[in-house]
Write a protein that holds these residues in place. Structure first.
Motif, mmCIF file in Angstrom:
data_model
loop_
_atom_site.group_PDB
_atom_site.id
_atom_site.type_symbol
_atom_site.label_atom_id
_atom_site.label_comp_id
_atom_site.label_asym_id
_atom_site.label_seq_id
_atom_site.Cartn_x
_atom_site.Cartn_y
_atom_site.Cartn_z
ATOM 1 N N UNK A 13 2.845 -13.680 8.831
ATOM 2 C CA UNK A 13 2.729 -12.235 9.115
ATOM 3 C C UNK A 13 3.001 -11.520 7.880
ATOM 4 N N UNK A 63 11.210 -17.312 17.825
ATOM 5 C CA UNK A 63 9.846 -18.124 18.460
ATOM 6 C C UNK A 63 10.399 -18.858 19.503
ATOM 7 N N UNK A 112 5.783 -15.836 19.575
ATOM 8 C CA UNK A 112 4.928 -16.767 19.132
ATOM 9 C C UNK A 112 5.727 -17.785 17.993
ATOM 10 N N UNK A 113 5.173 -18.920 18.045
ATOM 11 C CA UNK A 113 5.567 -19.826 17.218
ATOM 12 C C UNK A 113 4.670 -19.571 15.862
ATOM 13 N N UNK A 114 5.140 -19.161 14.662
ATOM 14 C CA UNK A 114 4.137 -18.973 13.586
ATOM 15 C C UNK A 114 3.436 -20.356 13.063
ATOM 16 N N UNK A 122 11.813 -9.557 15.513
ATOM 17 C CA UNK A 122 11.155 -10.797 15.352
ATOM 18 C C UNK A 122 11.076 -11.397 13.970
ATOM 19 N N UNK A 123 10.833 -10.262 12.997
ATOM 20 C CA UNK A 123 10.903 -10.688 11.691
ATOM 21 C C UNK A 123 12.266 -10.996 11.152
ATOM 22 N N UNK A 173 -0.153 -11.334 17.018
ATOM 23 C CA UNK A 173 0.251 -12.677 17.216
ATOM 24 C C UNK A 173 1.613 -13.100 16.979
ATOM 25 N N UNK A 174 2.144 -11.988 17.104
ATOM 26 C CA UNK A 174 3.796 -12.060 17.087
ATOM 27 C C UNK A 174 4.328 -12.457 18.479
#
Lengths: 238, 238
Positions: free
Chosen positions: A234, A29, A74-76, A22-23, A61-62
């Motif tokens: 994050x 997202x 998720x949408x940051x 994800x990162x 919240x990822x």
DNA sequence: AAGTGGTCTAGACCACTGA
DNA sequence: CAGTGGTCTAGACCACTTG
């Protein structure tokens, strides 16, 4: 699949692997993640273990889950910050300056939900750290004749931080308002600062879990100390 | 124990019951909770179900666990706030005003970790919402000859919010600094405001997950809009 | 030695979604 | 109707703390 030799639990390996994707963007997202059962196969483990890993990412919240649909990235949000007030705001010495019983102006009336005509106790303090003044604070509490005594109010106001440390409580939460202002007359007196100096104003409203306002305070911070720090998004290595 | 008729899961009932006791003070900060096995007996359910309830409270920062010792009620911190920047800071229209390639002052050099002598692109924007100006912003990006083109930088700066909405990313996080200042010359021009008016200054530093600073911005908010809101402590009914 | 929390398994039933 | 996530069970082994 049992945890490996390095004592890294399986569910951690799962959450780490997905977090990495994800990162670095290989999971974007909105994109859907492999289903729980697929992850069971991939990691050769049980469903509850997979879920533990997913729930961990959910807490960060990822990702989020839509029941019976799947898990999604998720949408940051880059507009929510965690703001840590500097320690000196809490380790400070407060010197009691003055106490008044006053009529509340409108803003205060609303904040403390005062009945019409009800007065408030206003306590004026100077904030020190290492014998240097960094700000001044006015604490407002609804005034009810006799209880509690003004003396105990003063004690409370002056030693509030100490009191907090001794008897911390989940009974209330705090709303914060941050703005830039010129100090009012009463503050320039206390701080011996220029009337035309921009100060940070922290307005704090303490509200009990039952919804009742407990107290309100206005703290004015001198520019040399008046800087607040926060972070959003994050951050690795928590 | 199966979930009851109202479809409230057992683990929710457990966490709710304990939460209630923590919030009303019958369980005090520092106090130890019943062990998992004791809760199993009390609620006549399995250990994993009890753990689910406890983990929920752990996520809410109401309790913490010490392995092989037990679960304990947390000590509340009233110095950490969740700050939500007002929506208009993100839904705003930005009008491009100017762009310069400048030498970075020391503060900027440090923040962006510039090599000595490296220049930065400075982009000046005015922030509108509903056709009213509420602030001005300067965005700084390290300048590397040719890449990317100044044109794309302008596009990015002007339409950054739109870009964010289209391509949100976990690739970076943001550090925020809040202070009260007088506007510098270049801002009073843009905002047509008084030189001696206190403005809120938001300094934002965007940092990639690899630790590299991506960009820095200074946003000045006019007093009529310049108020930030936050909350701390536990808030019921989340 | 008894008790604790941390991890893991291999099942189960449910309500719902989407093809 | 097959697949999904949500909940729950009744076991198990581990490493460690406490009395």
């Amino acid at each position: 699949m049992k945890s490996n030799n390095k004592h890294v639990p399986v569910y951690m390996m799962i959450s780490s692997a997905l977090r990495e994707q994800i990162l670095n963007g290989s999971l974007s997202p909105g994109q859907i993640l492999p289903s729980e059962n697929e992850l069971c196969s991939i990691y050769n483990t049980s469903r509850e273990t997979v879920r533990k890993g997913l729930i961990k990412l959910e807490q960060e919240n990822l990702i989020y889950s839509l029941p019976r649909r799947g898990y999604f990235v998720s949408t940051p949000h880059h507009n929510k910050f965690t703001l840590s007030l500097p320690e000196y705001l809490f380790q400070s010495q407060n010197s009691f300056q003055d106490i008044k019983i006053i009529n509340a102006e409108e803003e205060l009336q609303k904040a403390l939900q005062l009945s019409p005509g009800q007065k408030v106790i206003a306590i004026f303090c100077k904030n020190y750290i290492n014998n240097k003044v960094f700000g001044a604070e006015i604490k407002y509490t609804p005034y009810q004749k006799g209880i509690p005594s003004i003396e105990s109010e003063i004690d409370y106001a002056v030693f509030q931080e100490a009191a907090n440390a001794k008897a911390p409580s989940f009974n209330y939460y705090t709303q914060l308002r941050i703005s830039a202002v010129f100090p009012p007359e009463e503050i320039t007196h206390l701080l011996q600062c220029d009337k035309k100096e921009p100060l940070l104003l922290l307005g704090r409203l303490h509200i009990s879990q039952s919804g009742k306002p407990i107290g309100y305070s206005k703290q004015y911070l001198l520019p040399s100390y008046g800087e607040l720090l926060g972070v959003s998004g994050y951050i690795k290595n928590k």
